[in-house]
Design a protein around this motif. Sequence first.
Motif, mmCIF file in Angstrom:
data_model
loop_
_atom_site.group_PDB
_atom_site.id
_atom_site.type_symbol
_atom_site.label_atom_id
_atom_site.label_comp_id
_atom_site.label_asym_id
_atom_site.label_seq_id
_atom_site.Cartn_x
_atom_site.Cartn_y
_atom_site.Cartn_z
ATOM 1 N N PHE A 1 0.660 -1.088 -0.052
ATOM 2 C CA PHE A 1 0.085 0.131 0.142
ATOM 3 C C PHE A 1 0.896 1.234 0.081
ATOM 4 O O PHE A 1 0.521 2.380 -0.696
ATOM 5 C CB PHE A 1 -0.856 -0.131 1.259
ATOM 6 N N ALA A 2 2.054 1.210 0.662
ATOM 7 C CA ALA A 2 2.950 2.410 0.769
ATOM 8 C C ALA A 2 3.483 2.528 -0.478
ATOM 9 O O ALA A 2 3.780 3.807 -1.266
ATOM 10 C CB ALA A 2 3.943 2.238 1.695
ATOM 11 N N GLY A 3 3.665 1.592 -1.457
ATOM 12 C CA GLY A 3 4.254 1.651 -2.724
ATOM 13 C C GLY A 3 3.184 2.445 -3.851
ATOM 14 O O GLY A 3 3.657 3.060 -4.515
ATOM 15 N N ILE A 4 2.089 1.972 -3.385
ATOM 16 C CA ILE A 4 0.774 2.660 -4.064
ATOM 17 C C ILE A 4 0.768 3.997 -4.054
ATOM 18 O O ILE A 4 0.452 4.908 -4.960
ATOM 19 C CB ILE A 4 -0.551 1.870 -4.053
ATOM 20 N N ILE A 5 0.675 4.418 -2.617
ATOM 21 C CA ILE A 5 0.600 5.796 -2.625
ATOM 22 C C ILE A 5 1.790 6.593 -3.014
ATOM 23 O O ILE A 5 1.643 7.697 -3.434
ATOM 24 C CB ILE A 5 0.477 5.950 -0.835
ATOM 25 N N THR A 6 2.971 6.137 -2.826
ATOM 26 C CA THR A 6 4.163 6.763 -3.211
ATOM 27 C C THR A 6 3.915 6.945 -4.832
ATOM 28 O O THR A 6 4.418 8.032 -5.497
ATOM 29 C CB THR A 6 5.427 6.011 -3.001
ATOM 30 N N ALA A 7 3.397 6.050 -5.479
ATOM 31 C CA ALA A 7 3.571 6.300 -7.151
ATOM 32 C C ALA A 7 2.456 7.461 -7.291
ATOM 33 O O ALA A 7 2.546 8.108 -8.234
ATOM 34 C CB ALA A 7 2.834 4.951 -7.708
ATOM 35 N N PHE A 8 1.438 7.476 -6.687
ATOM 36 C CA PHE A 8 0.537 8.516 -6.924
ATOM 37 C C PHE A 8 1.063 9.937 -6.515
ATOM 38 O O PHE A 8 0.827 11.010 -7.163
ATOM 39 C CB PHE A 8 -0.936 8.454 -6.178
ATOM 40 N N LEU A 9 1.850 9.773 -5.105
ATOM 41 C CA LEU A 9 2.686 11.086 -4.740
ATOM 42 C C LEU A 9 3.454 11.731 -5.665
ATOM 43 O O LEU A 9 3.893 12.790 -5.631
ATOM 44 C CB LEU A 9 3.202 10.783 -3.328
ATOM 45 N N SER A 10 4.156 10.710 -6.481
ATOM 46 C CA SER A 10 5.221 11.085 -7.319
ATOM 47 C C SER A 10 4.611 11.744 -8.354
ATOM 48 O O SER A 10 5.148 12.835 -9.058
ATOM 49 C CB SER A 10 5.855 9.671 -7.814
ATOM 50 N N GLN A 11 3.284 11.987 -8.724
ATOM 51 C CA GLN A 11 2.667 12.731 -9.646
ATOM 52 C C GLN A 11 2.161 13.883 -9.253
ATOM 53 O O GLN A 11 2.315 14.930 -9.814
ATOM 54 C CB GLN A 11 1.650 11.899 -10.216
ATOM 55 N N THR A 12 1.257 13.989 -7.972
ATOM 56 C CA THR A 12 1.025 15.251 -7.455
ATOM 57 C C THR A 12 1.862 16.096 -6.747
ATOM 58 O O THR A 12 1.581 17.349 -6.200
ATOM 59 C CB THR A 12 -0.175 14.771 -6.482
ATOM 60 N N ALA A 13 2.877 15.622 -6.156
ATOM 61 C CA ALA A 13 3.853 16.242 -5.169
ATOM 62 C C ALA A 13 4.493 17.304 -6.081
ATOM 63 O O ALA A 13 4.973 18.392 -5.619
ATOM 64 C CB ALA A 13 4.786 15.265 -4.440
ATOM 65 N N GLN A 14 4.772 16.907 -7.336
ATOM 66 C CA GLN A 14 5.341 18.017 -8.221
ATOM 67 C C GLN A 14 4.511 19.225 -8.499
ATOM 68 O O GLN A 14 5.219 20.483 -8.655
ATOM 69 C CB GLN A 14 5.433 17.439 -9.553
ATOM 70 N N LYS A 15 3.067 19.002 -8.461
ATOM 71 C CA LYS A 15 2.415 20.277 -8.425
ATOM 72 C C LYS A 15 2.470 21.291 -7.057
ATOM 73 O O LYS A 15 1.833 22.533 -7.179
ATOM 74 C CB LYS A 15 1.059 19.906 -8.559
#
Length: 285
Positions: free
Chosen positions: A63-77
Amino acid sequence: MLKNESSERNYERKYEPDERYQELGTSARVWHVYNDEADKYDTDLVEGMSGSLDVLLIFAALFAGIITAFLSQTAQKLDVDTGGVTIALLNEIIALQRATTQNGVDVSSIPRASSTSTPSTLILWVNGLWFTSLNLSIASALLSVLAKQWFHQYSAFKPGSARERAFTRQFRFDGLEKWHVPLIVGLLPSILHASLGLFLLGLFIYLVDLRPSMAISVGILSISLGIVYLITILIPLVDVQCAYRTPLTDILSNILRYYCNQSVRVRHIYRLFEQLQDSLPGPSE
């Protein structure tokens, strides 16, 4: 199989009888019997807890890996959008060039492009929820590793005589109960449940900004899962025989029982007070 179990529990044949006045000696039969029964109980306890912790660790890692994948896209914003700033500056330059080539156009009327950019409120909410969800997932994994170390220390070798081993085991077991280790292990999945709920909420907000039509389906599914989750927790509070019982349900049951007892006591005190008032003589008396 039953014959073997009965022979193992026939301690009169397994251990020699104690000498007179040595029934509580260092190597008495009672201590060997206690150690055998305690070992069986502790084996079931540690294996059951370790199995649940292993599953929890695997789920937390995935689950932490899934959240990290999403954060890698939104954290840039969350950072300054250099592309948007560049486009805004180019539009300002083009507007100024057009104004200089046209007569009667005031250059000062052209709005100035901002050299900074701030993320939207939705992006801030999404990243805040997902970072919190990631922290909860990591916290559950850390606590799971700590709990496995606790049980390893609990089941470590106990030196000494049979009586000393029995006393050591009981001392460790009392500490296990005193510090509510089984309750802590039972509540660890609730941390992951909260992490999953925050992730789904953040996903819904993210899709509202990205694709509202997709956000509706995700929102309906998330709300349905939340309702089912609440039902499975609340049903055992009504039906004691319900099998959907968890440590969280037991905590809610104890809280509910406490407040019910408090309300009964308050009503009882109020009734006694009314009876006392009725028994007192009136002004005319």
